[in-house]
Design a protein around this motif. Sequence first.
Motif, PDB file in Angstrom:
ATOM      1  N   VAL A  88       0.827  -1.216   0.000  1.00 47.81           N
ATOM      2  CA  VAL A  88       0.000   0.000   0.000  1.00 47.81           C
ATOM      3  C   VAL A  88       0.856   1.259   0.000  1.00 47.81           C
ATOM      4  O   VAL A  88       0.569   2.221  -0.731  1.00 47.81           O
ATOM      5  N   MET A  89       1.910   1.290   0.792  1.00 41.04           N
ATOM      6  CA  MET A  89       2.762   2.478   0.846  1.00 41.04           C
ATOM      7  C   MET A  89       3.456   2.718  -0.492  1.00 41.04           C
ATOM      8  O   MET A  89       3.589   3.867  -0.936  1.00 41.04           O
ATOM      9  N   THR A  90       3.872   1.643  -1.155  1.00 40.16           N
ATOM     10  CA  THR A  90       4.507   1.777  -2.467  1.00 40.16           C
ATOM     11  C   THR A  90       3.501   2.265  -3.504  1.00 40.16           C
ATOM     12  O   THR A  90       3.774   3.194  -4.277  1.00 40.16           O
ATOM     13  N   ALA A  91       2.324   1.635  -3.520  1.00 42.34           N
ATOM     14  CA  ALA A  91       1.273   2.038  -4.464  1.00 42.34           C
ATOM     15  C   ALA A  91       0.822   3.463  -4.192  1.00 42.34           C
ATOM     16  O   ALA A  91       0.564   4.245  -5.116  1.00 42.34           O
ATOM     17  N   GLY A  92       0.741   3.831  -2.904  1.00 38.47           N
ATOM     18  CA  GLY A  92       0.332   5.183  -2.531  1.00 38.47           C
ATOM     19  C   GLY A  92       1.310   6.229  -3.029  1.00 38.47           C
ATOM     20  O   GLY A  92       0.908   7.296  -3.509  1.00 38.47           O
ATOM     21  N   PHE A  93       2.593   5.925  -2.938  1.00 40.48           N
ATOM     22  CA  PHE A  93       3.627   6.849  -3.421  1.00 40.48           C
ATOM     23  C   PHE A  93       3.508   7.053  -4.931  1.00 40.48           C
ATOM     24  O   PHE A  93       3.565   8.184  -5.423  1.00 40.48           O
ATOM     25  N   LEU A  94       3.312   5.947  -5.660  1.00 44.82           N
ATOM     26  CA  LEU A  94       3.195   6.033  -7.117  1.00 44.82           C
ATOM     27  C   LEU A  94       1.928   6.786  -7.537  1.00 44.82           C
ATOM     28  O   LEU A  94       1.960   7.596  -8.466  1.00 44.82           O
ATOM     29  N   LEU A  95       0.816   6.524  -6.838  1.00 42.43           N
ATOM     30  CA  LEU A  95      -0.438   7.209  -7.167  1.00 42.43           C
ATOM     31  C   LEU A  95      -0.361   8.709  -6.855  1.00 42.43           C
ATOM     32  O   LEU A  95      -0.945   9.526  -7.557  1.00 42.43           O
ATOM     33  N   THR A  96       0.344   9.049  -5.778  1.00 38.62           N
ATOM     34  CA  THR A  96       0.515  10.459  -5.429  1.00 38.62           C
ATOM     35  C   THR A  96       1.222  11.202  -6.560  1.00 38.62           C
ATOM     36  O   THR A  96       0.846  12.325  -6.920  1.00 38.62           O
ATOM     37  N   HIS A 289      -7.410   8.934  -5.086  1.00 38.28           N
ATOM     38  CA  HIS A 289      -6.214   8.316  -4.512  1.00 38.28           C
ATOM     39  C   HIS A 289      -6.605   7.302  -3.433  1.00 38.28           C
ATOM     40  O   HIS A 289      -6.140   6.159  -3.436  1.00 38.28           O
ATOM     41  N   GLY A 290      -7.458   7.730  -2.504  1.00 37.76           N
ATOM     42  CA  GLY A 290      -7.880   6.853  -1.422  1.00 37.76           C
ATOM     43  C   GLY A 290      -8.666   5.650  -1.899  1.00 37.76           C
ATOM     44  O   GLY A 290      -8.464   4.525  -1.429  1.00 37.76           O
ATOM     45  N   VAL A 291      -9.573   5.874  -2.853  1.00 42.83           N
ATOM     46  CA  VAL A 291     -10.404   4.791  -3.383  1.00 42.83           C
ATOM     47  C   VAL A 291      -9.560   3.766  -4.127  1.00 42.83           C
ATOM     48  O   VAL A 291      -9.740   2.547  -3.963  1.00 42.83           O
ATOM     49  N   LEU A 292      -8.632   4.234  -4.950  1.00 40.55           N
ATOM     50  CA  LEU A 292      -7.775   3.327  -5.711  1.00 40.55           C
ATOM     51  C   LEU A 292      -6.909   2.471  -4.782  1.00 40.55           C
ATOM     52  O   LEU A 292      -6.767   1.260  -4.989  1.00 40.55           O
ATOM     53  N   LEU A 293      -6.348   3.109  -3.753  1.00 46.94           N
ATOM     54  CA  LEU A 293      -5.541   2.350  -2.787  1.00 46.94           C
ATOM     55  C   LEU A 293      -6.383   1.292  -2.084  1.00 46.94           C
ATOM     56  O   LEU A 293      -5.956   0.151  -1.886  1.00 46.94           O
ATOM     57  N   TRP A 294      -7.586   1.696  -1.696  1.00 44.31           N
ATOM     58  CA  TRP A 294      -8.501   0.785  -0.997  1.00 44.31           C
ATOM     59  C   TRP A 294      -8.882  -0.387  -1.895  1.00 44.31           C
ATOM     60  O   TRP A 294      -8.921  -1.542  -1.455  1.00 44.31           O
TER      61      TRP A 294
END
Length: 308
Positions: A88-96, A289-294
């Motif tokens: 999640v942290m990796t995906a979150g960084f890329l999505l940001t 961002h939040g929805v995609l991560l979820w």
Amino acid sequence: MQLSQKQIQLIYFTIIGLCFTPVFSPALALACGIVLSLAGIKYSAINKQTSFVLKASIVLMGFGMNLTQVIATSKEGFVETAISVITVMTAGFLLTKLLKIDSKIGLLISAGTAICGGSAIAAISNVLNAKSYQVSFSLVVVFILNAIALVIFPVIGHYFDMSQVTFGHWAAIAIHDTSSVVGAGASYGKEALEVATTVKLIRALWIIPLAVVISLTQKNSSSRKIKIPVFIGLFVVAIVVAHFLPAWNTTFTHLNWLGKKGMIAALFLIGSDISIKEAKKAGVKSFIHGVLLWMIIGTTSFLTLTIL
């Protein structure tokens, strides 16, 4: 008609009282809170106690958990929580980067999704030195997804005929806040509740290494303290105390009941504190961002637990 403060107090205390009866389920309590919020009926004095009620309820629920099962679940849950947090942290960084949203908001939402929702955001924001609007945006995004998860996860679990243990693991990994994890687990079944709560609190412990890493990577971070939720330690203490004092089993059973009902009351208070205004201010990209991560963590964990 404008309600007086005494009338609002009566409404709130009546619903809170009902939370301690068999009439109210976690989902119903949350729904009642949301209805009051949308109607503009708020009791700010008691909303300020939401965090305390939530954490106290979690600690009390520890008195009803089996230490042997907790240890077994902890061993099983460590690897899966580690993988989920890193993913999640990796995906979150890329999505940001991809969505070009505020970097601190992206990091806060990622931490909230990866670990334990509001608690993680509060801990990380202190280390990150985030501004109040950044914290507020992140909390709104995570909170709305929490509310949705509390309702739809048990429905999905029953539809796919997930076992109590499997659902417990899935809820603990894919739902943000501890409150919603416990609520979903409680509505699914006793075993699901125990597994979900244990794995979730293992996941919550990742606040510590993540906060340390962020603190080390931030400039002038030495002056900021890392705040780790105390209730996690107290929850473990409650489990250990109940294990080594079996003669007090009746008392511990009552405390556990109080914790479960207190959790329902906490969900009502959480729902009553929703702010539509803040939700609108959070911005579309922050929600995306939040929805995609979820969706990433929810889908991958579901497939891993049910197919692999």
